[in-house]
Design an enzyme around this catalytic site. Structure first.
Site, PDB file in Angstrom:
ATOM      1  N   ASP A   1      -9.193  -6.798   7.867  1.00 23.28           N
ATOM      2  CA  ASP A   1      -8.606  -6.374   6.606  1.00 23.28           C
ATOM      3  C   ASP A   1      -9.648  -5.972   5.574  1.00 23.28           C
ATOM      4  O   ASP A   1      -9.502  -4.952   4.897  1.00 23.28           O
ATOM      5  CB  ASP A   1      -7.721  -7.483   6.032  1.00 23.28           C
ATOM      6  CG  ASP A   1      -6.656  -6.898   5.140  1.00 23.28           C
ATOM      7  OD1 ASP A   1      -5.615  -6.494   5.663  1.00 23.28           O
ATOM      8  OD2 ASP A   1      -6.891  -6.782   3.913  1.00 23.28           O
TER       9      ASP A   1
ATOM     10  N   LYS B   1      -5.973   1.631   7.463  1.00 23.53           N
ATOM     11  CA  LYS B   1      -7.057   0.842   8.034  1.00 23.53           C
ATOM     12  C   LYS B   1      -6.552  -0.588   8.199  1.00 23.53           C
ATOM     13  O   LYS B   1      -5.606  -0.953   7.507  1.00 23.53           O
ATOM     14  CB  LYS B   1      -8.321   0.883   7.179  1.00 23.53           C
ATOM     15  CG  LYS B   1      -8.178   0.633   5.682  1.00 23.53           C
ATOM     16  CD  LYS B   1      -7.544  -0.576   5.145  1.00 23.53           C
ATOM     17  CE  LYS B   1      -8.205  -1.893   5.336  1.00 23.53           C
ATOM     18  NZ  LYS B   1      -7.488  -3.000   4.630  1.00 23.53           N
TER      19      LYS B   1
ATOM     20  N   ARG C   1       1.500   2.284  -3.464  1.00 19.68           N
ATOM     21  CA  ARG C   1       0.363   2.995  -4.059  1.00 19.68           C
ATOM     22  C   ARG C   1       0.273   4.426  -3.541  1.00 19.68           C
ATOM     23  O   ARG C   1      -0.075   5.360  -4.265  1.00 19.68           O
ATOM     24  CB  ARG C   1      -0.937   2.241  -3.761  1.00 19.68           C
ATOM     25  CG  ARG C   1      -1.182   1.113  -4.753  1.00 19.68           C
ATOM     26  CD  ARG C   1      -2.562   0.553  -4.606  1.00 19.68           C
ATOM     27  NE  ARG C   1      -3.597   1.567  -4.595  1.00 19.68           N
ATOM     28  CZ  ARG C   1      -4.807   1.411  -4.029  1.00 19.68           C
ATOM     29  NH1 ARG C   1      -5.112   0.258  -3.446  1.00 19.68           N
ATOM     30  NH2 ARG C   1      -5.678   2.375  -4.054  1.00 19.68           N
TER      31      ARG C   1
ATOM     32  N   SER D   1      12.084   1.432   6.862  1.00 21.46           N
ATOM     33  CA  SER D   1      11.808   0.003   6.783  1.00 21.46           C
ATOM     34  C   SER D   1      12.533  -0.647   7.957  1.00 21.46           C
ATOM     35  O   SER D   1      13.380  -0.018   8.605  1.00 21.46           O
ATOM     36  CB  SER D   1      12.366  -0.526   5.453  1.00 21.46           C
ATOM     37  OG  SER D   1      12.531  -1.918   5.491  1.00 21.46           O
ATOM     38  N   ARG D   2      12.222  -1.918   8.216  1.00 21.40           N
ATOM     39  CA  ARG D   2      13.024  -2.642   9.209  1.00 21.40           C
ATOM     40  C   ARG D   2      14.380  -2.998   8.614  1.00 21.40           C
ATOM     41  O   ARG D   2      15.272  -3.454   9.325  1.00 21.40           O
ATOM     42  CB  ARG D   2      12.282  -3.907   9.653  1.00 21.40           C
ATOM     43  CG  ARG D   2      11.011  -3.612  10.441  1.00 21.40           C
ATOM     44  CD  ARG D   2      10.204  -4.860  10.654  1.00 21.40           C
ATOM     45  NE  ARG D   2       9.797  -5.463   9.395  1.00 21.40           N
ATOM     46  CZ  ARG D   2       9.218  -6.643   9.261  1.00 21.40           C
ATOM     47  NH1 ARG D   2       8.970  -7.366  10.330  1.00 21.40           N
ATOM     48  NH2 ARG D   2       8.884  -7.108   8.073  1.00 21.40           N
TER      49      ARG D   2
ATOM     50  N   ILE E   1       0.829  -1.206   0.000  1.00 22.67           N
ATOM     51  CA  ILE E   1       0.000   0.000   0.000  1.00 22.67           C
ATOM     52  C   ILE E   1       0.869   1.264   0.000  1.00 22.67           C
ATOM     53  O   ILE E   1       0.488   2.296  -0.563  1.00 22.67           O
ATOM     54  CB  ILE E   1      -1.013   0.016   1.173  1.00 22.67           C
ATOM     55  CG1 ILE E   1      -2.124   1.036   0.919  1.00 22.67           C
ATOM     56  CG2 ILE E   1      -0.331   0.254   2.510  1.00 22.67           C
ATOM     57  CD1 ILE E   1      -3.004   0.724  -0.260  1.00 22.67           C
ATOM     58  N   ALA E   2       2.048   1.161   0.598  1.00 23.11           N
ATOM     59  CA  ALA E   2       2.952   2.325   0.606  1.00 23.11           C
ATOM     60  C   ALA E   2       3.360   2.686  -0.821  1.00 23.11           C
ATOM     61  O   ALA E   2       3.503   3.873  -1.154  1.00 23.11           O
ATOM     62  CB  ALA E   2       4.185   2.027   1.456  1.00 23.11           C
TER      63      ALA E   2
ATOM     64  N   HIS F   1       0.107  -0.732  14.084  1.00 22.02           N
ATOM     65  CA  HIS F   1      -0.460   0.616  13.932  1.00 22.02           C
ATOM     66  C   HIS F   1      -0.366   1.451  15.201  1.00 22.02           C
ATOM     67  O   HIS F   1       0.005   2.631  15.155  1.00 22.02           O
ATOM     68  CB  HIS F   1      -1.925   0.540  13.463  1.00 22.02           C
ATOM     69  CG  HIS F   1      -2.066   0.140  12.031  1.00 22.02           C
ATOM     70  ND1 HIS F   1      -3.274   0.051  11.389  1.00 22.02           N
ATOM     71  CD2 HIS F   1      -1.135  -0.194  11.094  1.00 22.02           C
ATOM     72  CE1 HIS F   1      -3.090  -0.322  10.126  1.00 22.02           C
ATOM     73  NE2 HIS F   1      -1.808  -0.493   9.934  1.00 22.02           N
TER      74      HIS F   1
HETATM   75  N1  LIG Z   1      -6.297   1.300   1.414  1.00 18.01           N
HETATM   76  C1  LIG Z   1      -6.152   0.163   0.783  1.00 18.01           C
HETATM   77  O1  LIG Z   1      -6.672  -0.049  -0.305  1.00 18.01           O
HETATM   78  C2  LIG Z   1      -5.273  -0.886   1.371  1.00 18.01           C
HETATM   79  C3  LIG Z   1      -4.849  -1.952   0.573  1.00 18.01           C
HETATM   80  C4  LIG Z   1      -3.990  -2.882   1.124  1.00 18.01           C
HETATM   81  C5  LIG Z   1      -3.605  -2.767   2.448  1.00 18.01           C
HETATM   82  N2  LIG Z   1      -4.054  -1.738   3.206  1.00 18.01           N
HETATM   83  C6  LIG Z   1      -3.641  -1.605   4.600  1.00 18.01           C
HETATM   84  O2  LIG Z   1      -2.274  -1.177   4.611  1.00 18.01           O
HETATM   85  C7  LIG Z   1      -1.556  -1.785   5.679  1.00 18.01           C
HETATM   86  C8  LIG Z   1      -0.392  -2.553   5.136  1.00 18.01           C
HETATM   87  O3  LIG Z   1      -0.826  -3.458   4.157  1.00 18.01           O
HETATM   88  P1  LIG Z   1       0.131  -3.925   2.936  1.00 18.01           P
HETATM   89  O4  LIG Z   1      -0.723  -4.736   2.053  1.00 18.01           O
HETATM   90  O5  LIG Z   1       0.863  -2.779   2.381  1.00 18.01           O
HETATM   91  O6  LIG Z   1       1.111  -4.883   3.732  1.00 18.01           O
HETATM   92  P2  LIG Z   1       2.571  -5.331   3.303  1.00 18.01           P
HETATM   93  O7  LIG Z   1       2.763  -5.277   1.827  1.00 18.01           O
HETATM   94  O8  LIG Z   1       2.810  -6.593   4.025  1.00 18.01           O
HETATM   95  O9  LIG Z   1       3.496  -4.159   3.840  1.00 18.01           O
HETATM   96  C9  LIG Z   1       3.573  -3.784   5.164  1.00 18.01           C
HETATM   97  C10 LIG Z   1       5.011  -3.364   5.411  1.00 18.01           C
HETATM   98  O10 LIG Z   1       5.103  -3.096   6.779  1.00 18.01           O
HETATM   99  C11 LIG Z   1       6.442  -3.390   7.215  1.00 18.01           C
HETATM  100  N3  LIG Z   1       6.391  -4.055   8.500  1.00 18.01           N
HETATM  101  C12 LIG Z   1       6.711  -3.487   9.689  1.00 18.01           C
HETATM  102  N4  LIG Z   1       6.567  -4.362  10.683  1.00 18.01           N
HETATM  103  C13 LIG Z   1       6.171  -5.502  10.142  1.00 18.01           C
HETATM  104  C14 LIG Z   1       5.901  -6.776  10.670  1.00 18.01           C
HETATM  105  N5  LIG Z   1       5.996  -7.041  11.986  1.00 18.01           N
HETATM  106  N6  LIG Z   1       5.556  -7.751   9.806  1.00 18.01           N
HETATM  107  C15 LIG Z   1       5.436  -7.513   8.492  1.00 18.01           C
HETATM  108  N7  LIG Z   1       5.689  -6.297   7.931  1.00 18.01           N
HETATM  109  C16 LIG Z   1       6.060  -5.314   8.756  1.00 18.01           C
HETATM  110  C17 LIG Z   1       7.084  -4.233   6.135  1.00 18.01           C
HETATM  111  O11 LIG Z   1       8.118  -3.457   5.572  1.00 18.01           O
HETATM  112  P3  LIG Z   1       9.628  -3.664   6.055  1.00 18.01           P
HETATM  113  O12 LIG Z   1       9.803  -5.126   6.340  1.00 18.01           O
HETATM  114  O13 LIG Z   1      10.401  -3.180   4.891  1.00 18.01           O
HETATM  115  O14 LIG Z   1       9.764  -2.846   7.284  1.00 18.01           O
HETATM  116  C18 LIG Z   1       6.000  -4.470   5.115  1.00 18.01           C
HETATM  117  O15 LIG Z   1       6.466  -4.384   3.798  1.00 18.01           O
HETATM  118  C19 LIG Z   1      -2.607  -2.616   6.428  1.00 18.01           C
HETATM  119  O16 LIG Z   1      -3.148  -1.830   7.442  1.00 18.01           O
HETATM  120  C20 LIG Z   1      -3.662  -2.901   5.371  1.00 18.01           C
HETATM  121  O17 LIG Z   1      -4.948  -3.160   5.897  1.00 18.01           O
HETATM  122  C21 LIG Z   1      -4.864  -0.787   2.688  1.00 18.01           C
END
Ligand SMILES: NC(=O)c1ccc[n+]([C@@H]2O[C@H](COP(=O)([O-])OP(=O)(O)OC[C@H]3O[C@@H](n4cnc5c(N)ncnc54)[C@H](OP(=O)(O)O)[C@@H]3O)[C@@H](O)[C@H]2O)c1
Length: 327
Positions: free
Chosen positions: A179, A98, A19, A37-38, A16-17, A80
């Site tokens: 989610d 969210k 996007r 990032s971590r 999502i980041a 969060h």
């Molecule tokens: N608005 C929308 O349409 C939408 C769509 C999808 C998701 N979301 C929301 O966005 C958030 C993230 O979703 P995402 O799909 O982007 O997830 P994701 O691709 O898994 O990315 C989350 C990032 O958070 C970091 N992170 C930090 N602590 C972590 C941990 N303990 N375990 C795993 N990752 C960790 C990771 O980056 P590093 O490892 O590099 O630190 C990971 O790449 C959620 O709240 C989700 O509900 C919103």
């Protein structure tokens, strides 16, 4: 203090980041100045991809960067609260993805901290800012379907079970409800207000989180019927039925590019609600508007609404028997 150009720091450079970074490219008044990032390597990769100067292997280092005015918390749900509180304590404005938190207690602490520190905080519930949702609000206000009485909405996919993935890991706040279910639930709340009681049932999978959820939300003046799933492909549509007609939100109901209004007599109007660029731009524009006006909360997505939504999710999750570590 008001900001002319908001310097954004992104925490959690995942799906999502990316996007968010694309969307920032079409929004005025802000730029991403840092990413954390971590892993420093992943921060560099994200920084290279989107031309971001500050790259950090630790969220604390990002918060020490004076160029960062606002933080976008894009980590999994389980992070969060901690990521938001750290940013708020460092005096930064926050847009948090969210679902806002794991539960309402966390959401309340986040809201209290931001209010005490006097910084902006908002849940990134992007649907609420999209043209179709703004139009939906206007149609309801105009009484196009009379009094809204029933909201039916579902959102779900079938994805393979991956225990470490944020959709399935309890420690990350996994589960279909937080989610995906948040979208049908927020639609019920938008149309009918806060529910007075909820009934939920579902299927809890091998990792201990909900994979299929059904919920009945009893509001003062209507009912919400919702479904969410990570193991069943659902239509991802919604219908709002009222005393004089209904409004259909086609897939995907959280970001539809059209609406259809059907009067009880049978006439149908198709309304195009498509937009340019990534839909996340509208929530970013809202943050910029609020910061420019010196506001610490959005009127469209206020903190009390985020807390109320978490209360609904808590009540449903309790009935599903899903608890996160530490709860
Ligand atoms: N608005 C929308 O349409 C939408 C769509 C999808 C998701 N979301 C929301 O966005 C958030 C993230 O979703 P995402 O799909 O982007 O997830 P994701 O691709 O898994 O990315 C989350 C990032 O958070 C970091 N992170 C930090 N602590 C972590 C941990 N303990 N375990 C795993 N990752 C960790 C990771 O980056 P590093 O490892 O590099 O630190 C990971 O790449 C959620 O709240 C989700 O509900 C919103």
């Amino acid at each position: 203090m008001t900001l002319e150009t908001v310097g954004w720091g992104v925490v959690g450079p995942g799906g999502i980041a990316a996007r968010f970074a694309e969307a920032m490219g079409v929004v005025d008044g802000g730029e991403i100045v840092a990413v954390a990032s971590r892993s420093l390597e992943r921060a560099h990769a994200f920084g290279d991809r989107f031309g971001i100067p500050g790259r950090y292997g630790d969220g604390g280092d990002l918060l020490a960067d004076p160029a960062v005015d606002a933080v976008y918390v894009a980590t999994p749900h389980g992070r969060h609260e901690a990521d938001t509180l750290a940013a708020v304590e460092a005096g930064r404005h926050v847009l948090c993805e969210k679902a806002f938190a794991l539960n309402a207690a966390q959401a309340r602490r986040m809201a209290e901290a931001a209010r005490a520190r006097g910084v902006f905080l908002m849940e990134a519930l992007w649907s609420r800012f999209l043209p179709p949702y703004r139009r939906l609000g206007a149609l309801l206000e105009e009484g196009r379907i009379g009094e809204p009485l029933l909201v039916e909405a579902d959102f779900g996919f079938r994805v393979p079970v991956a225990p470490e993935h944020r959709l399935f890991a309890p420690a990350l706040g996994g589960g279909a409800l937080l989610d995906l279910g948040i979208y049908p639930v927020q639609l019920c709340a938008l149309v009918l207000g806060r529910p007075e009681r909820v009934a939920a049932d579902g299927v809890v999978g091998e990792t201990g989180v909900d994979e299929v959820v059904t919920g009945l939300l009893h509001h003062r003046r209507g009912l919400g019927v919702i479904k969410a799933a990570t193991r069943v492909a659902l239509p991802c549509t919604a219908r709002i039925s009222g005393s004089e007609g209904w409004i259909d939100l086609p897939a995907f109901m959280h970001c539809p590019t059209s609406l259809t209004v059907t009067a009880a007599g049978g006439t149908t109007e198709h309304i195009d609600t498509a937009w340019e660029g990534d839909g996340l731009r509208f929530e970013i524009e809202e943050v910029h508007r609020c910061l420019a006006a010196g506001r610490v909360e959005s009127e469209v997505m206020p903190l009390d609404e985020s807390i109320a939504l978490m209360e609904v999710l808590d009540a449903m999750r309790a009935q599903l028997g899903v608890a996160y570590p530490g709860e």
